[in-house]
Design an enzyme around this catalytic site. Structure first.
Site, mmCIF file in Angstrom:
data_model
loop_
_atom_site.group_PDB
_atom_site.id
_atom_site.type_symbol
_atom_site.label_atom_id
_atom_site.label_comp_id
_atom_site.label_asym_id
_atom_site.label_seq_id
_atom_site.Cartn_x
_atom_site.Cartn_y
_atom_site.Cartn_z
ATOM 1 N N CYS A 8 0.817 -1.206 0.000
ATOM 2 C CA CYS A 8 0.000 0.000 0.000
ATOM 3 C C CYS A 8 0.849 1.253 0.000
ATOM 4 C CB CYS A 8 -0.881 0.031 1.242
ATOM 5 S SG CYS A 8 -1.981 -1.364 1.358
ATOM 6 N N GLY A 34 -0.102 0.085 -5.035
ATOM 7 C CA GLY A 34 -1.395 -0.584 -4.878
ATOM 8 C C GLY A 34 -2.385 -0.096 -5.909
ATOM 9 N N ASN A 108 -0.080 1.231 5.888
ATOM 10 C CA ASN A 108 0.743 0.389 5.011
ATOM 11 C C ASN A 108 1.535 -0.582 5.886
ATOM 12 O OD1 ASN A 108 3.802 1.038 3.132
ATOM 13 N ND2 ASN A 108 2.442 -0.707 3.028
ATOM 14 N N GLY A 109 1.426 -1.870 5.579
ATOM 15 C CA GLY A 109 2.160 -2.869 6.359
ATOM 16 C C GLY A 109 1.214 -3.940 6.879
ATOM 17 N N CYS A 243 12.598 -2.870 5.357
ATOM 18 C CA CYS A 243 12.401 -3.891 4.317
ATOM 19 C C CYS A 243 13.381 -3.705 3.159
ATOM 20 C CB CYS A 243 10.970 -3.786 3.795
ATOM 21 S SG CYS A 243 10.658 -4.866 2.395
ATOM 22 N N TYR A 249 12.800 -4.178 -5.260
ATOM 23 C CA TYR A 249 11.731 -4.266 -6.243
ATOM 24 C C TYR A 249 10.625 -3.240 -6.086
ATOM 25 C CZ TYR A 249 7.325 -5.847 -8.212
ATOM 26 O OH TYR A 249 6.127 -5.881 -8.853
ATOM 27 N N CYS A 389 6.847 -13.313 3.269
ATOM 28 C CA CYS A 389 6.933 -12.088 4.071
ATOM 29 C C CYS A 389 5.661 -11.931 4.886
ATOM 30 C CB CYS A 389 7.092 -10.873 3.156
ATOM 31 S SG CYS A 389 7.101 -9.320 4.066
#
Ligand code: AMP
Length: 473
Positions: A8, A34, A108-109, A243, A249, A389
């Site tokens: 997100c 997203g 987000n997460g 992360c 990526y 993940c």
């Protein structure tokens, strides 16, 4: 290659007459994070309004809708569902009315202890509207008897384990917070005196805002008309675990993530890959778009010329009409088309950032061979992804990750390449440099960062900074 499955993006702006439009633009810049739904919540100082729909930012909002979103304070969200089904009730910002007023939240997460908290709250009588992990934050805020929103939020956050970069809006305050591990990014910007928060700096760039710094791991920033205050809501009792896959990526190459240029890191990964595992070849080609910076680095390191031999169609939407008769490898072909004139008779090194299930690489190797390539050597600018993940990157289950059950040789055979090499974890850490210990590599190593053990002291908010945006960690 960029697929349409990511986590997100969040955005927030305080005190700007054009808040709705700037949030729209911020979300537009974060669209890669997203594509499932988009939403904005806005406050005019006394009331919150929100609008969200399934679809791309550009499809969800238009002039008419934006003109109805009145106010100078706003947050926004683009979503890919990492937790919860893909449906409108799970779109964000998640807005509620509760005993202390209105509140909207964009997150987000992934919260790893979500299920435990939810069943506990349901046992105590809470009724949930969505299947999103984010909703537990709202319930915890509502349950807290703290005297202010940020104290109630601190109470809620101290119950959570896992990844959250979030922005929260009430009628008269904007709060940004990042989990104590600092898994996902969140930056602070400034635009003519307006404060801005965004998942990535590319959103600041589009609206002309200045990057100030990252929100720190375990930091909460509260913005009101009286200025801004920064608190540490949790003591970091160990290292951060940002992360690494954001750099490999996820993020846009024109962003700064965790204070570092994504493009520079990707190019350095390509250089390191070239140093580790070059091979005689006529050209280096990227899998566009995400493999491009690494292929540039590989070519610079090895002196092997860089070529674009696969061309990407950027206009492929989430759902496209499929042919009636099956066309071989249609899903990859619709996005990437080889240029046979460049490829025929050549020894090719093809660079991608990662292999997940292996199907993309397999199809691309075949495409290159069908276009007359003499040799195809696949090089991957990250180590094999062996583990799922739990912190917000959408990796499939372990069983679907080809490297979790196959050796590099076996994967090479599966994708049909003449050779296959991945970047080593040491080289990856070397590229990140002195910061290497502050990253999460769990998808490669299986060493999942420890959840934080919180002490009583952690429940107090420590005033970290007042009024001065520029403070550096
Ligand atoms: P696969 O065909 O499953 O091996 O997918 C590999 C491709 O997916 C590579 O080209 C990567 O750039 C891309 N990729 C890696 N991680 C992700 C992710 N979390 N979501 C979407 N695409 C990804």
């Amino acid at each position: 290659m960029d697929e349409l499955r990511e986590d997100c993006g969040v955005f927030g702006i305080w005190n700007n007459a054009d808040a709705a439009r700037l949030t729209y633009l911020g979300l537009y810049a974060l669209q890669h994070r997203g594509q499932e739904s988009a939403g904005i919540a806005i406050s005019d100082g006394s009331k919150l309004y929100s609008y969200k729909q399934m679809g791309y930012v550009n499809d969800v909002f238009n002039e008419h809708i934006l003109s109805m979103l009145h106010g100078k304070y706003a947050i926004g969200h683009v979503r890919y569902s990492t937790y919860g089904a893909s449906e409108l009730r799970n779109a964000q910002p998640f807005a509620v009315e509760y005993k202390n007023g209105s509140l909207a939240i964009a997150h987000n997460g992934n919260i790893v202890n979500y299920e435990g908290i939810r069943s506990r709250l349901e046992g105590e009588g809470s009724i949930f509207q969505s299947t999103m992990d984010t909703e537990v934050i709202v319930h915890l805020i509502a349950k807290s008897d703290g005297p202010s929103t940020h104290e109630r939020l601190a109470y809620a956050l101290n119950e959570l384990r896992g990844a959250y970069s979030l922005v929260v809006l009430t009628e008269n305050e904007l709060i940004a917070a990042r989990d104590p591990n600092g898994f996902r990014p969140l930056v602070i910007g400034e635009l003519n005196g307006s404060m801005v928060f965004a998942s990535e700096t590319c959103a600041l760039d589009l609206i002309g805002a200045r990057y100030v710094r990252d929100v720190l791991a375990g930091e909460m920033i509260v913005v009101t008309n009286n200025g801004m205050r920064s608190y540490l809501f949790s003591h970091r009792i160990q290292r951060a675990s940002q992360c690494i896959f954001e750099h490999i990526y996820f993020a846009r190459p024109d962003s700064l993530i965790f204070g570092k240029s994504v493009y520079s890191i990707r190019r350095a990964l390509g250089k390191a890959l070239g140093a580790e595992s070059s091979v005689q070849a006529d050209m280096v080609i990227p899998v566009p778009d995400s493999g491009v910076p690494a292929a540039v680095g590989f070519s610079q390191q090895t002196g092997i010329p860089f070529q674009m031999a696969l061309i990407r169609n950027h206009y492929v939407g989430r759902t496209f009409i499929q042919p009636r008769q099956s066309i071989r490898d249609f899903n990859v072909k619709v996005k990437l088309n080889p240029i046979a004139e460049v490829i025929a008779g050549k020894r090719i090194i093809i660079i991608d950032d990662s292999i997940v299930r292996g199907t993309t690489s397999r199809t691309l190797v075949k495409m290159l061979r069908d276009s007359g390539a003499k040799e195809v050597h696949m090089r991957i600018s990250s180590p094999p992804i062996n583990y799922s993940c739990y912190y917000g990157i959408d990796t499939p289950t372990r069983a679907e990750l080809i490297s979790s059950s196959h050796t590099v040789q076996e994967i090479r055979d599966f994708i049909g390449a003449d050779s296959l090499e991945y970047l080593s974890i040491d080289a990856l850490r070397g590229v990140v440099g002195e910061d290497a210990d502050n990253f999460c590599y769990a998808c490669f190593t299986g060493n999942y960062p420890e959840p934080f053990e919180l002490t009583k002291r952690d429940h107090q908010l420590i005033l970290f900074d007042e009024g001065r945006l520029n403070v550096r960690p």
